[in-house]
Design a protein around this motif. Structure first.
Motif, PDB file in Angstrom:
ATOM      1  N   TRP A  41     -36.256  -4.014  18.696  1.00  0.00           N
ATOM      2  CA  TRP A  41     -34.830  -3.785  18.939  1.00  0.00           C
ATOM      3  C   TRP A  41     -34.012  -4.943  18.372  1.00  0.00           C
ATOM      4  CZ3 TRP A  41     -33.530   0.778  21.388  1.00  0.00           C
ATOM      5  CH2 TRP A  41     -34.571   1.446  22.051  1.00  0.00           C
ATOM      6  N   THR A  42     -32.897  -4.588  17.751  1.00  0.00           N
ATOM      7  CA  THR A  42     -31.920  -5.592  17.312  1.00  0.00           C
ATOM      8  C   THR A  42     -30.882  -5.755  18.406  1.00  0.00           C
ATOM      9  OG1 THR A  42     -32.213  -5.061  14.977  1.00  0.00           O
ATOM     10  CG2 THR A  42     -30.152  -6.142  15.603  1.00  0.00           C
ATOM     11  N   MET A  43     -30.595  -7.001  18.757  1.00  0.00           N
ATOM     12  CA  MET A  43     -29.624  -7.280  19.824  1.00  0.00           C
ATOM     13  C   MET A  43     -28.241  -7.523  19.211  1.00  0.00           C
ATOM     14  SD  MET A  43     -32.118  -9.756  22.089  1.00  0.00           S
ATOM     15  CE  MET A  43     -31.044  -9.930  23.503  1.00  0.00           C
ATOM     16  N   HIS A  44     -27.305  -6.643  19.555  1.00  0.00           N
ATOM     17  CA  HIS A  44     -25.914  -6.765  19.101  1.00  0.00           C
ATOM     18  C   HIS A  44     -25.092  -7.267  20.288  1.00  0.00           C
ATOM     19  CE1 HIS A  44     -22.142  -4.624  17.235  1.00  0.00           C
ATOM     20  NE2 HIS A  44     -21.959  -5.906  17.456  1.00  0.00           N
ATOM     21  N   MET A  45     -24.705  -8.543  20.232  1.00  0.00           N
ATOM     22  CA  MET A  45     -23.980  -9.142  21.348  1.00  0.00           C
ATOM     23  C   MET A  45     -22.672  -8.408  21.595  1.00  0.00           C
ATOM     24  SD  MET A  45     -26.143 -11.369  22.176  1.00  0.00           S
ATOM     25  CE  MET A  45     -25.211 -12.166  23.461  1.00  0.00           C
ATOM     26  N   ALA A  46     -22.370  -8.164  22.879  1.00  0.00           N
ATOM     27  CA  ALA A  46     -21.206  -7.351  23.233  1.00  0.00           C
ATOM     28  C   ALA A  46     -20.063  -8.170  23.812  1.00  0.00           C
ATOM     29  CB  ALA A  46     -21.610  -6.268  24.245  1.00  0.00           C
ATOM     30  N   MET A  47     -20.249  -9.489  23.930  1.00  0.00           N
ATOM     31  CA  MET A  47     -19.144 -10.279  24.447  1.00  0.00           C
ATOM     32  C   MET A  47     -18.039 -10.368  23.398  1.00  0.00           C
ATOM     33  SD  MET A  47     -21.188 -12.436  22.717  1.00  0.00           S
ATOM     34  CE  MET A  47     -21.208 -13.985  21.822  1.00  0.00           C
ATOM     35  N   HIS A  48     -16.874 -10.807  23.821  1.00  0.00           N
ATOM     36  CA  HIS A  48     -15.785 -10.997  22.875  1.00  0.00           C
ATOM     37  C   HIS A  48     -16.218 -12.035  21.851  1.00  0.00           C
ATOM     38  CE1 HIS A  48     -11.846 -12.024  21.243  1.00  0.00           C
ATOM     39  NE2 HIS A  48     -11.437 -10.860  21.699  1.00  0.00           N
ATOM     40  N   PRO A  49     -15.957 -11.810  20.558  1.00  0.00           N
ATOM     41  CA  PRO A  49     -16.548 -12.665  19.520  1.00  0.00           C
ATOM     42  C   PRO A  49     -15.904 -14.023  19.353  1.00  0.00           C
ATOM     43  CG  PRO A  49     -15.176 -10.973  18.519  1.00  0.00           C
ATOM     44  CD  PRO A  49     -15.247 -10.645  19.978  1.00  0.00           C
ATOM     45  N   GLN A  50     -14.756 -14.297  19.982  1.00  0.00           N
ATOM     46  CA  GLN A  50     -14.114 -15.601  19.811  1.00  0.00           C
ATOM     47  C   GLN A  50     -14.647 -16.562  20.872  1.00  0.00           C
ATOM     48  OE1 GLN A  50      -9.919 -13.894  19.327  1.00  0.00           O
ATOM     49  NE2 GLN A  50      -9.962 -15.434  17.719  1.00  0.00           N
ATOM     50  N   ILE A  51     -15.363 -17.589  20.431  1.00  0.00           N
ATOM     51  CA  ILE A  51     -16.144 -18.437  21.329  1.00  0.00           C
ATOM     52  C   ILE A  51     -15.964 -19.907  21.007  1.00  0.00           C
ATOM     53  CG2 ILE A  51     -17.933 -16.659  21.664  1.00  0.00           C
ATOM     54  CD1 ILE A  51     -19.651 -18.437  19.661  1.00  0.00           C
ATOM     55  N   ASN A  52     -16.498 -20.757  21.905  1.00  0.00           N
ATOM     56  CA  ASN A  52     -16.801 -22.158  21.608  1.00  0.00           C
ATOM     57  C   ASN A  52     -18.318 -22.295  21.559  1.00  0.00           C
ATOM     58  OD1 ASN A  52     -14.160 -22.997  23.841  1.00  0.00           O
ATOM     59  ND2 ASN A  52     -14.036 -23.112  21.609  1.00  0.00           N
ATOM     60  N   THR A 100     -23.204 -18.057  36.539  1.00  0.00           N
ATOM     61  CA  THR A 100     -24.527 -17.660  36.094  1.00  0.00           C
ATOM     62  C   THR A 100     -24.417 -16.866  34.807  1.00  0.00           C
ATOM     63  OG1 THR A 100     -25.301 -17.559  38.366  1.00  0.00           O
ATOM     64  CG2 THR A 100     -26.611 -16.403  36.723  1.00  0.00           C
ATOM     65  N   LEU A 101     -25.223 -17.256  33.821  1.00  0.00           N
ATOM     66  CA  LEU A 101     -25.131 -16.598  32.529  1.00  0.00           C
ATOM     67  C   LEU A 101     -25.703 -15.190  32.581  1.00  0.00           C
ATOM     68  CD1 LEU A 101     -25.614 -17.995  29.063  1.00  0.00           C
ATOM     69  CD2 LEU A 101     -26.995 -16.041  29.705  1.00  0.00           C
ATOM     70  N   LYS A 102     -24.965 -14.223  32.032  1.00  0.00           N
ATOM     71  CA  LYS A 102     -25.444 -12.859  31.869  1.00  0.00           C
ATOM     72  C   LYS A 102     -25.046 -12.399  30.467  1.00  0.00           C
ATOM     73  CE  LYS A 102     -25.152 -11.562  36.765  1.00  0.00           C
ATOM     74  NZ  LYS A 102     -24.579 -10.618  37.754  1.00  0.00           N
ATOM     75  N   TRP A 103     -26.040 -12.122  29.630  1.00  0.00           N
ATOM     76  CA  TRP A 103     -25.756 -11.618  28.298  1.00  0.00           C
ATOM     77  C   TRP A 103     -25.381 -10.145  28.398  1.00  0.00           C
ATOM     78  CZ3 TRP A 103     -25.433 -15.223  24.743  1.00  0.00           C
ATOM     79  CH2 TRP A 103     -26.265 -16.348  24.785  1.00  0.00           C
ATOM     80  N   THR A 104     -24.382  -9.721  27.632  1.00  0.00           N
ATOM     81  CA  THR A 104     -24.106  -8.303  27.451  1.00  0.00           C
ATOM     82  C   THR A 104     -24.348  -7.970  25.989  1.00  0.00           C
ATOM     83  OG1 THR A 104     -21.742  -8.756  27.093  1.00  0.00           O
ATOM     84  CG2 THR A 104     -22.437  -8.145  29.328  1.00  0.00           C
ATOM     85  N   MET A 105     -24.974  -6.811  25.755  1.00  0.00           N
ATOM     86  CA  MET A 105     -25.405  -6.506  24.396  1.00  0.00           C
ATOM     87  C   MET A 105     -25.660  -5.025  24.215  1.00  0.00           C
ATOM     88  SD  MET A 105     -29.305  -7.872  24.750  1.00  0.00           S
ATOM     89  CE  MET A 105     -28.675  -9.360  25.523  1.00  0.00           C
ATOM     90  N   GLY A 106     -25.699  -4.611  22.953  1.00  0.00           N
ATOM     91  CA  GLY A 106     -26.230  -3.324  22.585  1.00  0.00           C
ATOM     92  C   GLY A 106     -27.604  -3.524  21.977  1.00  0.00           C
ATOM     93  N   LEU A 107     -28.471  -2.534  22.130  1.00  0.00           N
ATOM     94  CA  LEU A 107     -29.833  -2.606  21.594  1.00  0.00           C
ATOM     95  C   LEU A 107     -30.009  -1.523  20.544  1.00  0.00           C
ATOM     96  CD1 LEU A 107     -31.675  -3.201  24.973  1.00  0.00           C
ATOM     97  CD2 LEU A 107     -31.558  -4.825  23.073  1.00  0.00           C
ATOM     98  N   ILE A 108     -30.312  -1.914  19.314  1.00  0.00           N
ATOM     99  CA  ILE A 108     -30.417  -0.986  18.188  1.00  0.00           C
ATOM    100  C   ILE A 108     -31.898  -0.823  17.843  1.00  0.00           C
ATOM    101  CG2 ILE A 108     -29.687  -0.517  15.822  1.00  0.00           C
ATOM    102  CD1 ILE A 108     -27.444  -2.618  16.270  1.00  0.00           C
ATOM    103  N   ASN A 109     -32.345   0.441  17.765  1.00  0.00           N
ATOM    104  CA  ASN A 109     -33.772   0.680  17.497  1.00  0.00           C
ATOM    105  C   ASN A 109     -34.064   0.710  16.000  1.00  0.00           C
ATOM    106  OD1 ASN A 109     -32.931   3.197  16.603  1.00  0.00           O
ATOM    107  ND2 ASN A 109     -34.111   4.370  18.088  1.00  0.00           N
ATOM    108  N   SER A 110     -35.297   1.032  15.659  1.00  0.00           N
ATOM    109  CA  SER A 110     -35.736   1.001  14.258  1.00  0.00           C
ATOM    110  C   SER A 110     -35.038   2.041  13.406  1.00  0.00           C
ATOM    111  CB  SER A 110     -37.255   1.219  14.184  1.00  0.00           C
ATOM    112  OG  SER A 110     -37.613   2.457  14.784  1.00  0.00           O
TER     113      SER A 110
END
Length: 493
Positions: free
Chosen positions: A129-140, A10-20
């Motif tokens: 909010w800006t979404m900064h993805m927190a997963m490891h950056p090396q992907i397919n 099951t997909l679960k996004w992990t991220m940081g949320l950056i405000n204005s």
């Protein structure tokens, strides 16, 4: 994030949320308070986006508690379960930022510092909010419509590979002040016109637009990356999102060659489904993908399925190893790996070692790890490498180029492999084990060998010449100082 290679989750996004104000939403340990004071994305700034249904999500902090909003607009992050007040809609704005709207009360979550609330009825700067993805950056990267993967082919990125095989399909998803770049294994960036460039610019930066479990990449002109024509060349074309503009991010599994140590022949399925160590050169048929059966195990005892380019897995129902299994979860398709510096031995479900017979056939018939049971292991799809440990990313510091492991931003290292030994470098300087305190610096003019051991899903250990594993320390120390496998010696790659 999504998992490829047969073990779907099951997909679960992990991220940081950056405000204005450019600060990260932070889950404080004391009374589960929420603030927006974080200056970088560390553990307390990482939230998991869990899908409740087709349109609603819940946001879970690193403390295991959920973001909540009550009828008066008061927000907290102490709920242990998801109820009505823990459900939100994520409304993507034209600039890629998101507004987080309470499903129960119709109000928007926002604010600055420790003055956070969910009282506004309308979207404003302070509720974006800006979404900064927190997963490891090396992907397919898999295209939703074509069901194929992006890979580098010549001077283009083509979305036409049925399985992401080799280094050409590994992509680094880099975050740059709210936008993302797609960096290929040759260290070049994909531009909106489909070309490649050495340098970042507006033409190679994209806004990530979220559509349920998928993403689209919008360029600086408002158009979306898509797969164009028979060659499925990746470039920006359309100003709307269809299936051809949607992509799924998947973990990039380790892929390797296995060279029979005594015979100096590569394991292969080039001639048939039978797995034989009988080749002296490497094609896709001599490359194998290792997939961890248990995605949560960190003990190093995890079992592995071995995926081939014919879309089948190694199988050992009789003693001979055959690449004919469609089910990586069946016991006969799972193996234990014993690591011995630059070599590995494989143990099948019958408890026997996989050995090379005189005719090259691999068979699970060995009772001990003798010379016929050892293979030289070379990982081939990490020519560039990003490392993350339990305290952050690995990067260099200062004139001495000392490696630290608690960075919020990572360095990208080049990797060379020769006969099972690995050489890590950056800007022409190689990792070096310093005398005395076991510190690692990136300062050697000459290559220095290390060995690696895959110990869990997308996690590995790195062994230095002093025979110790490199361990991370909370204050940033990156030292070859431990002889056991634990959380401090596991590096996400």
């Amino acid at each position: 994030m999504a998992q490829g290679g047969g073990f779907n989750e099951t997909l679960k996004w992990t991220m940081g949320l950056i405000n204005s104000a450019g600060k990260y939403l932070t889950a404080e340990t004391f009374q589960f308070k929420l603030t927006a004071n974080g200056t970088s994305m560390r553990k307390k700034q990482i939230f998991t986006l869990e899908r409740v249904d087709a349109s609603l999500v819940a946001l879970k902090s690193s403390l295991g508690r959920y973001l909540s909003c009550d009828i008066d607009g008061k927000v907290s992050c102490s709920a242990e379960e998801v109820g009505n007040e823990q459900q939100f809609e994520m409304e993507t704005q034209p600039d890629g930022r998101v507004a987080i709207r309470s499903a129960a009360h119709g109000r928007y979550f926002g604010g600055t510092g420790d003055q956070l609330n969910a009282t506004p009825k309308e979207v404003s700067a302070t509720t974006l909010w800006t979404m900064h993805m927190a997963m490891h950056p090396q992907i397919n990267l898999r295209n939703v419509n074509r069901k194929t993967y992006a890979h580098l082919k010549g001077a283009e990125v083509c979305v036409n590979e049925e399985i992401p095989w080799g280094a050409d399909a590994m992509i680094v998803l880099e975050f740059h002040e709210g936008r993302y770049a797609l960096r290929l294994f040759n260290k070049k960036y994909l531009t909106r016109t489909g070309g490649l460039t050495d340098n970042l610019s507006d033409d190679s930066l994209y806004i990530l637009v979220f559509r349920d479990a998928q993403v689209a990449f919008r360029d600086c002109k408002g158009k979306y990356l898509t797969a164009v024509g028979a060659s499925a060349t990746m470039q920006s074309r359309k100003d709307t999102i269809g299936k051809d503009e949607l992509f799924v991010l998947e973990d990039s599994h380790p892929q390797c060659t296995l060279l029979a140590a005594a015979a100096k022949k590569y394991a292969s399925i080039r001639s048939s489904q039978e797995v034989k160590a009988n080749q002296t050169s490497v094609t896709d048929a001599e490359v194998f993908q290792l997939e961890a059966a248990d995605r949560t195990d960190r003990s190093g005892k995890v079992k592995w399925a071995i995926h081939c380019n014919n879309k089948k897995y190694w199988n050992c129902e009789s003693s001979n190893v055959v690449a004919d299994s469609a089910d990586p979860t069946k016991p006969t398709s799972q193996f234990d790996i014993e690591w011995s510096k630059d070599k590995v031995a494989l143990i099948a479900s019958n408890g026997k070692y996989v050995v090379r017979k005189a005719n090259g056939q691999l068979a699970a018939s060995g009772v001990e790890a003798n010379e016929d049971a050892f293979f030289v292991f070379e990982m081939i799809n990490r020519p560039i490498l990003v490392l993350r440990g339990e305290y952050g990313f690995v990067g260099t510091k200062g004139a001495a180029a000392t490696l630290e492991c608690n960075r919020s931003q990572y360095d990208v290292f080049e990797v060379e492999c020769k006969e099972g030994e690995y050489f890590f470098s950056k800007d022409g300087k190689f990792w070096k084990l310093e005398d005395g305190d076991s510190t690692i610096t990136c300062s050697s003019a000459q290559p220095v060998p290390y060995t690696i051991e895959l110990r869990a899903h997308t996690h590995m250990c790195i062994r230095a010449s002093n025979d110790n594993y490199i361990a991370g320390e909370q204050h940033g120390g990156f030292k070859a100082s431990k002889n056991v496998v634990d959380n401090s010696t596991l590096w996400e790659y």
